[in-house]
Write an enzyme that holds these catalytic residues in place. Structure first.
Site, PDB file in Angstrom:
ATOM      1  N   ARG A  75      -4.993  -9.418  10.379  1.00 20.22           N
ATOM      2  CA  ARG A  75      -3.891  -9.535   9.407  1.00 20.22           C
ATOM      3  C   ARG A  75      -3.008 -10.736   9.704  1.00 20.22           C
ATOM      4  O   ARG A  75      -1.801 -10.704   9.486  1.00 20.22           O
ATOM      5  CB  ARG A  75      -3.036  -8.264   9.364  1.00 20.22           C
ATOM      6  N   ARG A  79       2.167 -10.050   5.369  1.00 19.92           N
ATOM      7  CA  ARG A  79       3.531 -10.014   4.842  1.00 19.92           C
ATOM      8  C   ARG A  79       4.602 -10.415   5.852  1.00 19.92           C
ATOM      9  O   ARG A  79       5.763 -10.612   5.477  1.00 19.92           O
ATOM     10  CB  ARG A  79       3.837  -8.601   4.312  1.00 19.92           C
ATOM     11  N   ARG A  88       2.631 -14.188  -2.914  1.00 19.91           N
ATOM     12  CA  ARG A  88       2.207 -12.923  -3.501  1.00 19.91           C
ATOM     13  C   ARG A  88       3.216 -12.335  -4.474  1.00 19.91           C
ATOM     14  O   ARG A  88       2.943 -11.332  -5.147  1.00 19.91           O
ATOM     15  CB  ARG A  88       1.988 -11.893  -2.384  1.00 19.91           C
ATOM     16  N   ASP A 124      -9.763  -7.680   0.945  1.00 17.25           N
ATOM     17  CA  ASP A 124      -9.478  -6.302   1.315  1.00 17.25           C
ATOM     18  C   ASP A 124     -10.786  -5.534   1.415  1.00 17.25           C
ATOM     19  O   ASP A 124     -11.733  -5.809   0.663  1.00 17.25           O
ATOM     20  CB  ASP A 124      -8.568  -5.637   0.279  1.00 17.25           C
ATOM     21  N   TYR A 202     -11.859   6.657   2.435  1.00 17.99           N
ATOM     22  CA  TYR A 202     -10.913   6.261   1.397  1.00 17.99           C
ATOM     23  C   TYR A 202     -11.342   6.794   0.036  1.00 17.99           C
ATOM     24  O   TYR A 202     -10.523   7.273  -0.757  1.00 17.99           O
ATOM     25  CB  TYR A 202     -10.815   4.738   1.323  1.00 17.99           C
TER      26      TYR A 202
END
Length: 406
Positions: A75, A79, A88, A124, A202
């Site tokens: 990552r 963010r 973004r 992703d 998921y």
């Protein structure tokens, strides 16, 4: 639109995608990425990439000696970077994933700040369930959500049984190609996928879960259906990873992020066979297609009980989380496989001086050979970029000193 619909071919020097109806913006992105027309408006031929200038990460992955320990962060495009948040802003997450230009920009941002030794393409793991026909949305404050998760065995019939990865995931391939050119050979580019069990969990849970109880219930109640789903995912992942190499990825990481929710028996029965199959089949297809045999990394979080088994699965690198010591991992895995990791991500909340001390201990624990430095998991959104820089600098500084002394 998806980046490719129709056929896909590749040879030793380049990649040929058929892209019917390629829009003007996608065509412009392809041209900037080094694709050129081959005479028909729908075909683009990949030109050669810039020469790699820093191959330290690749040499370490292959177990070769390096002047210092290479480092990258899971990552690292995230963010915690203000420029990431600005890029973004006001755009849907998966719309960003489908934009080769945005993915390229986000991938490059941490390289402009830090002397990292590898880039990892921004994407992703849940683009694979999307390719199978499932809807996935990113809900603010909640994370990835499946409005219609798999509930019954019959729901498997709703999934695409044959997936053309060039049609469904070609936008990832375009992003990789564009990024390879924009990197200008600075560092290698890593491609990735989620592993079958993690994706299955998921798809059944409908999002994140503390227990994965619904997904694990399938393993106990519907073992054969679970194997069918895992096999379907494995087939798609193999083609997806090979396509990433064809597009320009120079290494591949498989994320089994939910391994820790399984015990040794379930992991061995349901997760491990797919992990093993992916490495074997990807390498076989790379040979068949005349593509580079890039190093492969398996990161099975919290699967300490399976380290010996993972070492026999055909991956050049095993990623470790922060809950196992370097010495213990090396003793169990042996000296012939490169290890990656494994500083606790929360250590980056410490003062810079403390980060340096922790890095020094970590690097000394792993040693200077067969080692790639990383965190034991991904960077968190509230982390200070300066502390990420302190981590990277400390790895380089302490490993250079260790190499001089050894």
């Amino acid at each position: 639109m998806g980046a490719g619909e129709g056929t896909r071919k590749w040879g030793g020097r380049g990649v040929l995608f058929s892209l019917p109806g390629l829009g003007s913006r996608a065509a412009a992105a392809a041209a900037r990425a080094g694709w050129r027309r081959t005479g028909r408006s729908c075909e683009w031929n990949l030109t050669e990439f810039p020469e790699l200038k820093n191959d330290t990460f690749l040499r370490a992955a292959h177990g070769e000696e390096t002047e210092y320990t290479p480092v990258w962060c899971m990552r690292q495009a995230g963010r915690y970077l203000p420029e990431f948040r600005e890029t973004r802003a006001a755009q849907d997450f998966f719309a960003t994933c489908r934009s080769p230009e945005k993915c390229c920009e986000l991938t490059l941002q941490p390289l402009r700040r830090f002397p990292l030794d590898a880039a990892i393409i921004f994407s992703d793991i849940l683009v694979v369930p999307q390719a199978l026909g499932m809807e996935v949305v990113m809900v603010p404050g909640k994370g990835p959500t499946f409005p219609e998760p798999l509930k019954e065995v019959e729901d498997l019939l709703k999934l695409r049984q044959k997936v053309d990865v060039a049609a469904e995931l070609g936008y990832v391939f375009q992003a990789i190609t564009l990024t390879r050119h924009k990197l200008e050979g600075k560092v290698p580019l890593i491609g990735f996928s989620g592993a079958p069990w993690t994706l299955m969990s998921y798809m059944i849970e409908g999002g994140g879960s503390n227990t994965m109880a619904k997904a694990k219930a399938w393993l106990y109640r519907h073992p054969e259906a679970s194997r069918r789903l895992l096999t379907l995912l494995t087939d798609v992942i193999v083609d997806y990873l090979v396509g990433q190499v064809a597009a320009g990825a120079q290494a591949l990481q498989l994320f089994e992020s939910h391994a820790g929710h399984l015990g040794p028996e379930q992991f061995s029965e349901f997760a491990l066979p797919s992990i093993r199959s992916i490495a074997k089949r990807v390498k076989s297809k790379l040979r068949e297609d005349g593509l580079p045999l890039v190093p492969m990394i398996i990161f099975a979080k919290d699967a300490h009980y399976a380290l010996e088994d993972l070492a026999q699965c055909g991956y050049e690198v095993i990623g470790l989380d922060w809950t196992i010591s370097p010495q213990a991992a090396r003793q169990r895995i042996g000296k012939d496989i490169t290890l990656q990791g494994n500083l606790d991500p929360c250590a980056l909340y410490a003062p810079k001086e403390k980060i340096g001390e922790l890095v020094k201990k970590m690097v000394e624990g792993f040693g200077s050979k067969h080692y790639i430095a990383n965190l034991g998991h991904g960077l968190y959104p509230d982390m200070n970029p300066e502390h990420v820089g302190a981590f990277v600098d400390a790895v380089h500084r302490h490993s250079r000193h260790l190499n001089k002394c050894s």
